[in-house]
Design a protein around this motif. Structure first.
Motif, PDB file in Angstrom:
ATOM      1  N   ILE A  73       6.073  11.380 -15.710  1.00 40.06           N
ATOM      2  CA  ILE A  73       7.511  11.612 -15.734  1.00 40.06           C
ATOM      3  C   ILE A  73       7.697  13.123 -15.696  1.00 40.06           C
ATOM      4  N   PHE A  84       9.563  10.417 -10.921  1.00 39.88           N
ATOM      5  CA  PHE A  84       8.451   9.609 -11.416  1.00 39.88           C
ATOM      6  C   PHE A  84       7.361   9.509 -10.363  1.00 39.88           C
ATOM      7  N   CYS A 128      10.321   1.630 -13.699  1.00 37.26           N
ATOM      8  CA  CYS A 128       8.902   1.984 -13.804  1.00 37.26           C
ATOM      9  C   CYS A 128       8.194   1.076 -14.796  1.00 37.26           C
ATOM     10  N   ARG A 129       8.924   0.668 -15.815  1.00 31.71           N
ATOM     11  CA  ARG A 129       8.339  -0.236 -16.807  1.00 31.71           C
ATOM     12  C   ARG A 129       7.929  -1.543 -16.138  1.00 31.71           C
ATOM     13  N   ASP A 189      21.424   2.057 -12.092  1.00 30.04           N
ATOM     14  CA  ASP A 189      19.958   2.131 -12.109  1.00 30.04           C
ATOM     15  C   ASP A 189      19.455   2.729 -13.411  1.00 30.04           C
ATOM     16  N   ASP A 190      18.337   2.220 -13.823  1.00 31.86           N
ATOM     17  CA  ASP A 190      17.616   2.873 -14.913  1.00 31.86           C
ATOM     18  C   ASP A 190      16.193   3.084 -14.434  1.00 31.86           C
ATOM     19  N   PRO A 191      15.926   4.251 -13.861  1.00 34.51           N
ATOM     20  CA  PRO A 191      14.614   4.482 -13.251  1.00 34.51           C
ATOM     21  C   PRO A 191      13.455   4.210 -14.208  1.00 34.51           C
ATOM     22  N   LEU A 192      13.601   4.586 -15.457  1.00 38.27           N
ATOM     23  CA  LEU A 192      12.491   4.390 -16.384  1.00 38.27           C
ATOM     24  C   LEU A 192      12.212   2.902 -16.563  1.00 38.27           C
ATOM     25  N   LEU A 233       0.360  -1.168 -13.918  1.00 40.76           N
ATOM     26  CA  LEU A 233       0.612   0.272 -13.931  1.00 40.76           C
ATOM     27  C   LEU A 233      -0.642   1.007 -14.389  1.00 40.76           C
ATOM     28  N   LEU A 234      -1.098   1.928 -13.563  1.00 40.06           N
ATOM     29  CA  LEU A 234      -2.334   2.636 -13.890  1.00 40.06           C
ATOM     30  C   LEU A 234      -2.044   4.069 -14.319  1.00 40.06           C
ATOM     31  N   LEU A 235      -0.918   4.553 -13.866  1.00 38.22           N
ATOM     32  CA  LEU A 235      -0.559   5.923 -14.215  1.00 38.22           C
ATOM     33  C   LEU A 235       0.939   6.091 -14.044  1.00 38.22           C
ATOM     34  N   LEU A 236       1.557   6.771 -14.990  1.00 38.73           N
ATOM     35  CA  LEU A 236       2.977   7.097 -14.831  1.00 38.73           C
ATOM     36  C   LEU A 236       3.170   8.529 -15.276  1.00 38.73           C
TER      37      LEU A 236
END
Lengths: 79, 731
Positions: free
Chosen positions: B193, B214, B182-183, B176-179, B188-191
């Protein structure tokens, strides 16, 4: 190699994967005043991101990539 | 309205109905998986349909219902009465919105808030058993509301999906690559970390151990995100949340629009001094101008306010125009909602019945073909006998076809009684819950068919009888227990057809009606004297509940018991040419029986002759005919009575009721028609009995419509006119 370690500059190029984590960690520990160039970075693995966050080093060249610039850079700058 | 939208309206109604029925089934038997699936399917299809027309609040509301059902289906929540209430409320709101959409093609302004309220209610009903993923701002999502304004600016005022993603520490080993995940979050309105803890010195940090979490907001629906995060369902929780709009800084001072300026000017003009003539002319011009401005602005609805003000004095009109100029919204809200257009009358007809009609018309065309042939024969001088024979044959053929045609047309209008039965389960459920009684409704005979008009009339009385049974008939559980009855009361509604027409029975196994109490009540209301009441048999006394003001219960509840209902039931049923019967056994239950004609188009009448004219009475009201010798008629002052089947029945004379001259003929007795006037037997003296007749009653129209006492007119086969009487109004 997506991350080019030169002297005291680490230049991130293209998609930087989890394989870079150990070299980056070692390099960050070894170099006195590391300079981080994310200009060419298009994807940054979470493992690398957390190393950058933990190292508390400033980013010399911010990434061009929209997602990294928009959502990741603010976190790196805020430290 | 586009054809597609029309289809949507029809389909949504059906889906909502199907969902309602499935929900009631599910509530009765929470393990009924077929019901859950039916309900789920209906809601899902509905959601898809609403999304097609961009009805966001509607979609959202249905979605919330779907979520709740998912929780039930997955065993994360139990089907409770409370949850069912909420879901029914949701369906009701949906139905109301669909009605609104049909008329205005838009949802009410409050739809968003309503959807949110329902969503919150559903969440509360699901209780803690539900997983956080099903709540809007459940534990773990409080941060959404604590976001600084700068961060939630993009999501402000929207309903978004909040994502809390805490990757497993060893997730890198799983690839997994969580980032990166998320990409890939759409819209996407807000991220945010965040580190899960304080950072250790770099040398001690294990680069292969994920130490980030996240939080994100996305404009994409939850489903889509569930798909995106399907690989890590245990590490992510999703919730649909509404982000409040940012505290809007005072709305930018809108420069007054041209319309506003123009309206203000009109108000000023009105205020100008001048002679009466000038003022009147100005007033007309101003009104015209103001109307045009409103029309151009698409504010036609506010024209009504203007028209109202125009009828008043000048200063009221000035005020009105000024307010129209300054604050369009306030005026808009003051205008009454236009009354809902009457529901469209649509009739679904079996193709088979339509085909039969076509076939009959074909036969009629063929039969008609025989007539010119007969005419030619007559011209050629055929013998009268032969001609008569031919005409009789042609008449016979056409007659039988017309008879069948009439039957076929009547059948087109026949609909199953299930149409009026359908709302009952829901009503029984809601009412029983409210009253804290447990009642099982048994419906049977829903497939019995009756004329559409009869069904329309039957609906209300039936609802009332059922409600009445629930409220007064069925006792509270503790009294049932004390009486040794099963705690769950049985309420039966059954329909069947008998020779007289359609019979609908509503029976309960409750306390029954106390005839004595009804007698007392009727006397108290002055409907009859103590002696009269005492003379009534119990069965007769029970019928008193159909009198205005006499109720079956001592207590008046919000449901029924004001004594207006039973009277209304009787009125509606008799208006349709039917009658109501009641039977009750104290302690064992009550049974109401509605007898209605099969169809209203053809009415079967008993015809009688009086003073040379023909009169008709609906067969359903007539209980008997007999000849009564003069000696059997008792007279007390002007009131006459006769003993029929051991009961004293008031005797009336039709001639007197109609103000016709007395019958002077010599005769040994009277022809007496026994009529049931809503529980009150009446003997009616007529001149002579005639045959029964099936007639098509035409209501009185024009000036005659105001004549009371007549139900309509009909033309008999021999061309004579028949007046159908409405005895209730004559007596």
């Amino acid at each position: 190699m997506p991350i080019h370690f030169e002297d005291r500059t680490a230049r991130f190029e293209g998609a930087c994967t989890v394989e870079e984590a150990i070299p980056l960690a070692e390099w960050l520990c070894a170099v006195e005043d590391p300079r981080l160039d994310l200009g060419g970075c298009t994807a940054l693995h979470t493992a690398l991101l957390q190393l950058l966050l933990a190292s508390e080093r400033p980013i010399a060249v911010p990434p061009e990539d929209a997602f990294l610039k928009g959502w990741v850079m603010p976190v790196l700058v805020k430290r | 309205m586009s054809a597609l939208f029309e289809q949507f309206v029809l389909e949504s109604r059906e889906l909502l109905e199907a969902a309602g029925a499935a929900l009631l089934r599910l509530e009765r038997d929470p393990t009924d998986t077929a019901a859950v699936n039916d309900l789920f399917r209906a809601l899902h299809t509905l959601k898809g349909a609403t999304a097609l027309f961009d009805l966001a609040p509607f979609t959202r509301m249905v979605h919330a219902g779907e979520d709740a059902l998912m929780a039930v289906r997955d065993g994360r929540a139990a089907m409770s009465g409370d949850l069912a209430d909420r879901l029914l409320e949701l369906l009701d709101t949906g139905a109301a919105w669909v009605d609104g959409l049909e008329h205005s093609q838009s949802l009410p302004d409050s739809a968003g808030a309503r959807a949110q309220a329902l969503e919150t209610g559903l969440r509360a009903a699901l209780g803690g058993a539900a997983e956080t993923a099903d709540g809007a701002t459940p534990a773990g999502f409080a941060w959404v509301h604590e976001l600084p304004e700068a961060e939630r600016v993009k999501a402000a005022g929207r309903t978004v999906t909040a994502i809390a993603y805490v990757p497993a520490e060893d997730c890198f080993f799983a690839g997994d690559d969580p980032l990166d995940l998320c990409r890939r979050i759409p819209d996407l309105l807000l991220l945010r970390i965040e580190a899960t803890g304080a950072w250790p010195p770099l040398a001690d940090l294990d680069p292969y151990r994920c130490a980030l979490r996240f939080r994100a907001l996305s404009g994409a629906p939850k489903d889509e995100l569930t798909r995106l995060f399907r690989g890590v369902p245990d590490q992510v929780s999703l919730a649909t949340v509404a982000i409040p709009a940012l505290a809007v800084p005072a709305p930018p001072a809108v420069p007054p629009s041209l319309a506003t300026a123009m309206l203000r000017e009109q108000a000023r003009i009105l205020g100008l001094p001048g002679s009466d003539e000038e003022t009147a002319a100005r007033r007309a011009a101003v009104l015209r101008a103001a109307r045009n401005i409103l029309a151009a602005e698409g504010r036609n609805a506010e024209g009504a306010a203007l028209d109202r003000a125009a009828e008043g004095p000048s200063d009221a009109l000035i005020r009105c125009i000024a307010s129209l100029a300054d604050d369009p919204a306030a005026v808009t809200q003051a205008t009454p909602v236009p009354p809902a257009a009457p529901a469209r009358r649509a009739l679904r007809v079996d193709a088979e019945r339509m085909d039969r009609l076509m076939a009959l018309v074909g036969e009629l065309v063929v039969a008609k073909g025989g007539l010119p042939y007969l005419a030619r024969e007559a011209q050629e001088g055929r013998s009268a006998d032969a001609l008569a024979q031919g005409i009789k044959e042609a008449h016979g053929r056409i007659d039988s076809i017309v008879g069948e045609l009439q039957d076929a047309v009547l059948r087109l209008r026949l609909l199953p009684l299930s149409r009026v039965f359908d709302p009952l389960p829901r009503m029984v459920r809601d009412t029983a819950r409210r009253l804290g009684k447990s009642v099982e409704l048994h419906l049977s005979g829903g497939e019995t068919e009756a004329d559409k008009d009869i069904l329309d009339i039957l609906g209300e009385p039936l609802l009332h009888l059922v409600r009445n049974g629930l409220d007064h008939g069925v006792e509270p559980p503790e009294r049932r227990r004390a009486a040794g009855k099963p705690e769950v009361a049985a309420l039966r509604v059954q329909a069947f057809q008998d020779s007289n027409g359609i019979v609908v029975e509503v029976s309960d196994d409750g306390a029954g009606i106390d005839a004595e109490a009804v007698r007392r009540k009727a006397v108290a209301k002055g409907a009859l004297t103590v002696e009269q009441a005492a003379a009534l048999s119990d069965a007769e006394a029970l019928r008193l509940i159909f009198l205005p003001g006499v109720s079956t219960s001592e207590t008046v509840s919000d449901l029924s018991g004001r004594g207006v209902g039973m009277d209304a039931v009787r009125g509606a049923v008799e208006q349709a040419g039917g009658r109501v019967e009641v039977a009750s056994t104290p302690g064992a239950g009550t049974r109401f029986r509605l007898v209605l004609p099969l169809t209203m188009m053809v009415t079967r009448l008993v015809t009688v002759e009086t003073a040379g004219a023909l009169y008709g009475f609906p067969v359903t009201l007539v209980t008997g005919m007999q000849r009564v010798p003069h000696g059997a008629i008792r007279r007390m002052k002007h009131a006459e009575s006769v003993v029929v089947q051991d009961a004293v029945v008031p005797l009336l004379r039709l001639r007197r009721l109609l103000n016709l001259p007395e019958d002077e003929r010599e005769r040994s007795g009277e022809a007496v028609l026994l009529v049931d006037l809503g529980g009150q037997p009446v003997a009616l003296v007529v001149d002579a009995f005639r045959e029964r007749a099936d007639v098509v009653l035409k209501p009185m129209t024009g000036l005659l419509a105001r004549l009371r006492g007549y139900a309509g007119t009909a033309v008999l086969g021999d061309g004579r006119l028949l007046l159908a009487l409405n005895l209730r109004e004559l007596v």
